[in-house]
Scaffold this motif. Sequence first.
Motif, short mmCIF file in Angstrom:
data_model
loop_
_atom_site.label_atom_id
_atom_site.label_comp_id
_atom_site.label_asym_id
_atom_site.label_seq_id
_atom_site.Cartn_x
_atom_site.Cartn_y
_atom_site.Cartn_z
N GLN A 145 0.96 -1.23 -0.05
CA GLN A 145 0.03 0.15 -0.02
C GLN A 145 0.71 1.23 0.01
O GLN A 145 0.43 2.25 -0.28
N LEU A 146 2.00 1.13 0.53
CA LEU A 146 2.92 2.24 0.50
C LEU A 146 3.53 2.42 -1.01
O LEU A 146 3.99 3.66 -1.27
N ILE A 147 3.63 1.26 -1.68
CA ILE A 147 4.10 1.56 -3.01
C ILE A 147 3.00 1.72 -3.94
O ILE A 147 3.24 2.52 -5.03
N HIS A 148 2.05 0.97 -3.99
CA HIS A 148 0.84 1.06 -4.95
C HIS A 148 -0.61 1.24 -4.16
O HIS A 148 -1.21 0.11 -4.00
N PRO A 149 -0.61 2.34 -3.66
CA PRO A 149 -1.95 2.39 -2.88
C PRO A 149 -3.16 2.13 -3.62
O PRO A 149 -3.57 2.52 -4.81
N THR A 150 -4.22 1.89 -2.64
CA THR A 150 -5.56 1.46 -3.35
C THR A 150 -6.49 1.94 -2.29
O THR A 150 -6.07 1.86 -1.20
N PRO A 151 -7.84 2.24 -2.60
CA PRO A 151 -8.79 2.59 -1.49
C PRO A 151 -8.93 1.59 -0.45
O PRO A 151 -9.20 0.44 -0.81
N ALA A 152 -9.25 1.95 0.67
CA ALA A 152 -9.50 1.05 1.92
C ALA A 152 -10.89 0.69 1.65
O ALA A 152 -11.81 1.51 1.34
N ARG A 153 -11.22 -0.46 2.08
CA ARG A 153 -12.52 -1.11 1.97
C ARG A 153 -13.08 -1.54 3.28
O ARG A 153 -12.49 -2.38 3.92
N ARG A 154 -14.01 -0.71 3.81
CA ARG A 154 -14.55 -0.85 5.14
C ARG A 154 -15.78 -1.71 4.86
O ARG A 154 -16.65 -1.82 4.16
#
Length: 404
Positions: free
Chosen positions: A10-19
């Motif tokens: 996530q630090l390299i290729h961030p994606t949206p967090a899914r709650r």
Amino acid sequence: MFRLSNYMHQLIHPTPARRRRPGQPVRPVVIWNLTRRCNLRCRHCYTASADVEFPGELDTTQAMGVLDDLSRFDVPALILSGGEPLARRDFFEIAERARGLIRYLALSTNGTGLVGDTADRIAGIGFDYVGISLDGIGRTNDRFRGQIGAYEMALAGVRNCKRRGIKVGLRFTLTEDNAAELPALLALCEDEGVDKFYLSHLVYAGRGDKNRGMDTGWARSRSAIDLLIEIAWTAAEAGRPLEIVTGNNDADAVRFLQWAESRFDAGQVAHVRAHLEAWGGNSSGVGVANIDHQGDVHPDTYWSDYTIGSVKQTPFSALWTGDDPILRELRRRPRPLKGRCGACIHQAICGGNTRIRALQITGDPWAEDPACYLTDAEIGIAEVPRVLVTPFRGKRHDPVHRFH
């Protein structure tokens, strides 16, 4: 389970967090102990397995009924475990049926039986993942596992899986007596092309409870996760496929966040924090469930003394969606935590850590987890002296000295 490598990415290729949406049905990963029988006698076995017949295990017809119910309930993953699951006579019949019904199918084994035709059949079924347990290199593993030659047999199992294109991982339970083996096991992963490394902190269940004196001191636990963080980051930066996960001490996630705060900008840290909070830490009774060898259902594999019900009388899906009082409290956010855990500022990330350790030590499942290695300052309660609840039997240890 804390998927360290996932958060590194996530630090390299961030994606949206899914709650998880409020009121969204809970579909847990199910760990199913198919049998209590095992050819080894590991010192920290949470089921206290042995190489004997145990009465009351589900028969084939009952097992197939469980699979049908899990399929209708749409569980996301099923892990076939034991004891040693390969010791069950109808294992392949169950596994083949499960493959046709469950989206993600994994096998947790000691690896000693993964040879010849057995390895071929495992490959033919198409398991998504095979986890093989090791407690160190060579004699260290054999001493923990109670059998000379267990290491070489398990290593052969790893190699047999790799030859057949099966995704394979090593599972390692960290204790005071084998913590020094961690670097060598990580090197073994590199040498053998192992896909995943799973470090489990000791949980006080089964023989793990009887041998809780083997648990690591807080400083050694910190050192272990610090090493894994560096290895995971190096692999992520280099694009190497080794996946690192930890289990049974959700303070690891907070430690990772501290590491990220020391290296990355505020936006990146906030992004990772959002993912960690979406995960929510300890998943007992929420995202993970256990069916034991007799068909009893538990909040996870370590809650063997608390039974929600039996699949012999009631489908798993009905038990999991019923109004069980412990499940209800485990699913609360925040949980009704006490002591340091109740005062901790990281509850949204950690979820209160491993409740069964608190229960085994104090008799109260909502007391503080004695294996949390974070300082009072790190959890936002500086100046408050820590109450020592030692996980060690016998001589008590000064908590200050355990940080050195």
